[in-house]
Design a protein around this motif. Sequence first.
Motif, mmCIF file in Angstrom:
data_model
loop_
_atom_site.group_PDB
_atom_site.id
_atom_site.type_symbol
_atom_site.label_atom_id
_atom_site.label_comp_id
_atom_site.label_asym_id
_atom_site.label_seq_id
_atom_site.Cartn_x
_atom_site.Cartn_y
_atom_site.Cartn_z
ATOM 1 N N GLU A 80 26.437 -29.775 -37.423
ATOM 2 C CA GLU A 80 25.081 -29.456 -37.321
ATOM 3 C C GLU A 80 24.468 -28.876 -36.368
ATOM 4 O OE1 GLU A 80 23.749 -33.464 -38.342
ATOM 5 O OE2 GLU A 80 24.365 -33.230 -40.503
ATOM 6 N N SER A 81 25.293 -28.547 -35.055
ATOM 7 C CA SER A 81 24.772 -28.179 -33.977
ATOM 8 C C SER A 81 24.420 -26.593 -34.136
ATOM 9 C CB SER A 81 25.696 -28.489 -32.850
ATOM 10 O OG SER A 81 26.798 -27.560 -32.929
ATOM 11 N N GLY A 82 25.187 -25.818 -35.010
ATOM 12 C CA GLY A 82 25.145 -24.431 -34.953
ATOM 13 C C GLY A 82 26.038 -23.884 -34.025
ATOM 14 N N CYS A 111 21.928 -19.458 -36.047
ATOM 15 C CA CYS A 111 21.055 -19.944 -37.258
ATOM 16 C C CYS A 111 20.865 -19.304 -38.460
ATOM 17 C CB CYS A 111 19.674 -20.181 -36.535
ATOM 18 S SG CYS A 111 19.507 -20.868 -35.000
ATOM 19 N N TYR A 112 20.484 -19.950 -39.290
ATOM 20 C CA TYR A 112 20.154 -18.843 -40.585
ATOM 21 C C TYR A 112 18.686 -19.359 -40.939
ATOM 22 C CZ TYR A 112 20.995 -23.302 -43.408
ATOM 23 O OH TYR A 112 20.954 -24.457 -43.872
ATOM 24 N N GLU A 151 24.608 -15.371 -45.005
ATOM 25 C CA GLU A 151 23.647 -16.568 -45.021
ATOM 26 C C GLU A 151 24.161 -17.680 -45.645
ATOM 27 O OE1 GLU A 151 19.016 -17.614 -46.285
ATOM 28 O OE2 GLU A 151 19.842 -15.531 -46.947
ATOM 29 N N GLU A 152 24.985 -17.485 -46.915
ATOM 30 C CA GLU A 152 25.540 -18.481 -47.270
ATOM 31 C C GLU A 152 26.627 -19.227 -46.652
ATOM 32 O OE1 GLU A 152 24.257 -20.105 -49.799
ATOM 33 O OE2 GLU A 152 22.669 -18.906 -50.358
ATOM 34 N N MET A 153 27.366 -18.496 -46.032
ATOM 35 C CA MET A 153 28.851 -18.958 -45.119
ATOM 36 C C MET A 153 27.955 -19.785 -43.786
ATOM 37 S SD MET A 153 31.772 -19.675 -44.640
ATOM 38 C CE MET A 153 32.543 -18.644 -45.737
ATOM 39 N N LYS A 154 27.089 -19.222 -43.490
ATOM 40 C CA LYS A 154 26.339 -20.018 -42.329
ATOM 41 C C LYS A 154 25.773 -21.148 -42.749
ATOM 42 C CE LYS A 154 24.906 -17.027 -38.580
ATOM 43 N NZ LYS A 154 23.856 -16.477 -38.003
ATOM 44 N N LYS A 155 25.343 -21.469 -43.915
ATOM 45 C CA LYS A 155 24.929 -22.780 -44.276
ATOM 46 C C LYS A 155 26.143 -23.648 -44.657
ATOM 47 C CE LYS A 155 20.880 -20.818 -47.190
ATOM 48 N NZ LYS A 155 20.466 -20.502 -48.698
ATOM 49 N N ALA A 156 27.104 -23.220 -45.009
ATOM 50 C CA ALA A 156 28.258 -24.076 -45.205
ATOM 51 C C ALA A 156 28.872 -24.470 -43.933
ATOM 52 C CB ALA A 156 29.415 -23.260 -46.300
ATOM 53 N N MET A 157 28.671 -23.555 -43.068
ATOM 54 C CA MET A 157 29.106 -24.203 -41.611
ATOM 55 C C MET A 157 28.153 -24.928 -41.401
ATOM 56 S SD MET A 157 30.612 -20.606 -40.174
ATOM 57 C CE MET A 157 32.002 -19.753 -40.456
ATOM 58 N N TRP A 158 26.912 -25.058 -41.321
ATOM 59 C CA TRP A 158 26.311 -25.797 -40.605
ATOM 60 C C TRP A 158 26.076 -27.306 -41.208
ATOM 61 C CZ3 TRP A 158 21.969 -26.270 -37.036
ATOM 62 C CH2 TRP A 158 21.871 -25.139 -36.553
ATOM 63 N N LEU A 191 29.558 -35.346 -37.821
ATOM 64 C CA LEU A 191 30.595 -34.541 -37.420
ATOM 65 C C LEU A 191 30.407 -33.825 -36.241
ATOM 66 C CD1 LEU A 191 31.715 -32.685 -40.758
ATOM 67 C CD2 LEU A 191 33.104 -34.385 -39.331
ATOM 68 N N SER A 192 29.052 -33.513 -35.766
ATOM 69 C CA SER A 192 28.800 -32.889 -34.202
ATOM 70 C C SER A 192 27.508 -34.089 -33.538
ATOM 71 C CB SER A 192 28.278 -31.539 -34.572
ATOM 72 O OG SER A 192 27.972 -31.320 -33.220
ATOM 73 N N LEU A 193 27.684 -34.552 -32.502
ATOM 74 C CA LEU A 193 26.737 -35.116 -31.875
ATOM 75 C C LEU A 193 25.826 -34.248 -30.897
ATOM 76 C CD1 LEU A 193 28.760 -38.123 -30.898
ATOM 77 C CD2 LEU A 193 27.335 -37.939 -32.852
ATOM 78 N N ILE A 194 26.107 -33.071 -30.896
ATOM 79 C CA ILE A 194 25.374 -32.260 -30.171
ATOM 80 C C ILE A 194 24.452 -31.051 -31.027
ATOM 81 C CG2 ILE A 194 25.673 -30.175 -28.393
ATOM 82 C CD1 ILE A 194 28.440 -31.357 -27.926
#
Length: 385
Positions: A275-277, A329-330, A264-271, A290-293
């Motif tokens: 921001e597209s997931g 998602c998280y 969960e914490e790594m996914k938060k860092a990746m998001w 960093l992400s437009l999608i």
Amino acid sequence: MSDTLPTVWPADPHTLAKHAILGGYLQAWMPILSRQLKGSDRILFVDGFAGPGVYEKGEDGSPILALKTALSQAEAEQFATPVHLLFIEKDPERFEQLKKSLATLTSRVDANPKVVLLEPQLGDCETILTNELAQHSASGRRFGPALVFLDQFGYSAVSMDMVSRILAFPMCEIFAYLQWRDLNRFMSDPTKWPGIDRAFGGEEWKPAIKMKGKPREKFLLDTYRNQLINRGAAKYVWNFAMCGDGGELHYWLFFATGNLRGLEEMKKAMWKVDESGGFRFSDGDDPNQLSLIHDATQEWLANHLGRLLVGKTLPVTEIQTFVLTQTPCYLFNDALSLLETQHRLKPVDAPAARRKGSFKKYPDMKVTFLDVAPKPPAPEQGTLF
């Protein structure tokens, strides 16, 4: 990239994005474990390919980033458990620069007993870590809790055998690099096959030799992820694709853990980086956006869950696990709230004090998925290809 770089080299945009993920995870990982493991002797961070500690324009390398994060957290939160940091570097000139980079923080380290900078090690990461792991196994001492950052050059310096040795210890995680460009380029050369076998822990990758383009990329991505689980003993694996300014794949980052909270914490860092997931970064992306999608929205997740879980009755905690392990998602509360509003989900025996749309606060509450959602295009794990 091949290791043909000078002692200190420029930091590419994707390197800074990679460090943003690492830094974001460490900011959560260090204080969480330190508080949870009060009374333990230490938690450990290992950077197996530490480099010189600095880039050409003065940006912090991964060891300095990790050390500064530990110091800031300790100074602000007074860790209950000390954080130990071990840095390994094979190149003698980079190693000397690394020691100089670390020396700039000596006064802060000396002033804080909760941050312990272990003697940096000059040598091969696999040799040093294998010996360290063998000593712990022989003595019955635990190696973890530990996060091992394996930011190798290329694809063959980190063996699946070493990964499995690390993950065999309780509460150990890896964050590892696997380069696509050289792997793709040299795959048809039989002299390179032993190195690829070593990285994958076997010959399961070999069907990719006859593939091209995106099918080859996807097959190798899926195979390495499966090998981390089947050979490396990881319970959960997630990945992030790093691309050039033309969108071409350069390499993958893989996170492997046995802990759902760690995932969960790594996914938060990746998001925070994408921001597209979709978990993809390109050198051509605007660094201010960093992400437009935005594919993996809560609306997408609501339709995804509604379609896959229709007719099922599950406790909220199982839905959260499904979201973390099977989707990009998280976050999930808003998705379930939307389904409830649309009468496609019904709480079962909800507590009297519960407000409509509230799920995360009630992990044991069961919900029933009532209707079939329109099938949405699903963003693949680790890539937007």
